[in-house]
Motif scaffolding. Structure first.
Motif, PDB file in Angstrom:
ATOM      1  N   ALA A  45      72.347  73.150  43.015  1.00  0.00           N
ATOM      2  CA  ALA A  45      73.582  72.795  43.720  1.00  0.00           C
ATOM      3  C   ALA A  45      74.702  72.508  42.725  1.00  0.00           C
ATOM      4  CB  ALA A  45      73.346  71.584  44.616  1.00  0.00           C
ATOM      5  N   GLN A  46      74.384  71.811  41.651  1.00  0.00           N
ATOM      6  CA  GLN A  46      75.388  71.522  40.632  1.00  0.00           C
ATOM      7  C   GLN A  46      75.868  72.810  39.956  1.00  0.00           C
ATOM      8  OE1 GLN A  46      74.042  68.954  37.504  1.00  0.00           O
ATOM      9  NE2 GLN A  46      76.098  68.569  36.759  1.00  0.00           N
ATOM     10  N   LEU A  47      74.948  73.695  39.621  1.00  0.00           N
ATOM     11  CA  LEU A  47      75.317  74.961  39.000  1.00  0.00           C
ATOM     12  C   LEU A  47      76.185  75.813  39.932  1.00  0.00           C
ATOM     13  CD1 LEU A  47      72.001  75.964  37.218  1.00  0.00           C
ATOM     14  CD2 LEU A  47      74.162  75.315  36.121  1.00  0.00           C
ATOM     15  N   LEU A  48      75.854  75.811  41.221  1.00  0.00           N
ATOM     16  CA  LEU A  48      76.643  76.590  42.168  1.00  0.00           C
ATOM     17  C   LEU A  48      78.037  76.000  42.355  1.00  0.00           C
ATOM     18  CD1 LEU A  48      73.943  77.537  44.806  1.00  0.00           C
ATOM     19  CD2 LEU A  48      74.941  78.968  43.015  1.00  0.00           C
ATOM     20  N   GLY A  49      78.155  74.687  42.254  1.00  0.00           N
ATOM     21  CA  GLY A  49      79.477  74.050  42.293  1.00  0.00           C
ATOM     22  C   GLY A  49      80.323  74.467  41.094  1.00  0.00           C
ATOM     23  N   ILE A  50      79.708  74.516  39.941  1.00  0.00           N
ATOM     24  CA  ILE A  50      80.405  74.971  38.738  1.00  0.00           C
ATOM     25  C   ILE A  50      80.773  76.436  38.876  1.00  0.00           C
ATOM     26  CG2 ILE A  50      80.137  75.386  36.261  1.00  0.00           C
ATOM     27  CD1 ILE A  50      78.304  72.862  36.262  1.00  0.00           C
ATOM     28  N   TRP A  51      79.848  77.244  39.410  1.00  0.00           N
ATOM     29  CA  TRP A  51      80.117  78.667  39.616  1.00  0.00           C
ATOM     30  C   TRP A  51      81.348  78.845  40.509  1.00  0.00           C
ATOM     31  CZ3 TRP A  51      80.720  82.151  43.488  1.00  0.00           C
ATOM     32  CH2 TRP A  51      80.598  83.481  43.160  1.00  0.00           C
ATOM     33  N   ALA A  52      81.435  78.031  41.569  1.00  0.00           N
ATOM     34  CA  ALA A  52      82.573  78.133  42.487  1.00  0.00           C
ATOM     35  C   ALA A  52      83.881  77.781  41.779  1.00  0.00           C
ATOM     36  CB  ALA A  52      82.354  77.222  43.700  1.00  0.00           C
ATOM     37  N   LYS A  53      83.862  76.765  40.943  1.00  0.00           N
ATOM     38  CA  LYS A  53      85.068  76.386  40.190  1.00  0.00           C
ATOM     39  C   LYS A  53      85.485  77.506  39.244  1.00  0.00           C
ATOM     40  CE  LYS A  53      86.255  72.354  41.583  1.00  0.00           C
ATOM     41  NZ  LYS A  53      87.523  72.173  42.283  1.00  0.00           N
ATOM     42  N   LEU A  54      84.514  78.129  38.584  1.00  0.00           N
ATOM     43  CA  LEU A  54      84.818  79.240  37.683  1.00  0.00           C
ATOM     44  C   LEU A  54      85.398  80.424  38.449  1.00  0.00           C
ATOM     45  CD1 LEU A  54      81.653  78.998  35.446  1.00  0.00           C
ATOM     46  CD2 LEU A  54      83.996  78.501  34.737  1.00  0.00           C
ATOM     47  N   TRP A  55      84.889  80.658  39.650  1.00  0.00           N
ATOM     48  CA  TRP A  55      85.415  81.723  40.497  1.00  0.00           C
ATOM     49  C   TRP A  55      86.861  81.426  40.862  1.00  0.00           C
ATOM     50  CZ3 TRP A  55      87.053  81.992  45.642  1.00  0.00           C
ATOM     51  CH2 TRP A  55      87.170  83.277  46.157  1.00  0.00           C
TER      52      TRP A  55
END
Length: 78
Positions: A45-55
């Motif tokens: 979940a934390q990694l996907l949150g970071i992925w969303a910010k990078l997107w």
């Protein structure tokens, strides 16, 4: 004779948001492939949150480029 003065490095180079997104995708894919998605759900979940910010960062730069192009087009019309 020319020699490569840069030593070979192991690991991953993160120069752009897309590099980090690729790394996150690889980690999440591995967790699912090994059937450990529940054990690592918090980390995923934390990694996907970071992925969303990078997107968002990538999309923001796209929007900025479009705004600049529109402004330049308006200046040419004047």
């Amino acid at each position: 004779m020319l020699e490569n003065k840069n030593p070979k490095r192991r690991g991953i180079t993160l120069n752009e948001p897309k590099d980090a997104r690729r790394l996150i995708r690889r980690v999440v894919d591995r967790a699912f492939a090994e059937g450990q998605e529940l054990e690592y759900s918090g980390r995923i979940a934390q990694l996907l949150g970071i992925w969303a910010k990078l997107w968002e960062i990538d999309k923001l730069s796209d929007i900025e480029a479009r705004i600049v192009a529109l402004e330049q087009a308006q200046d040419r019309e004047r």
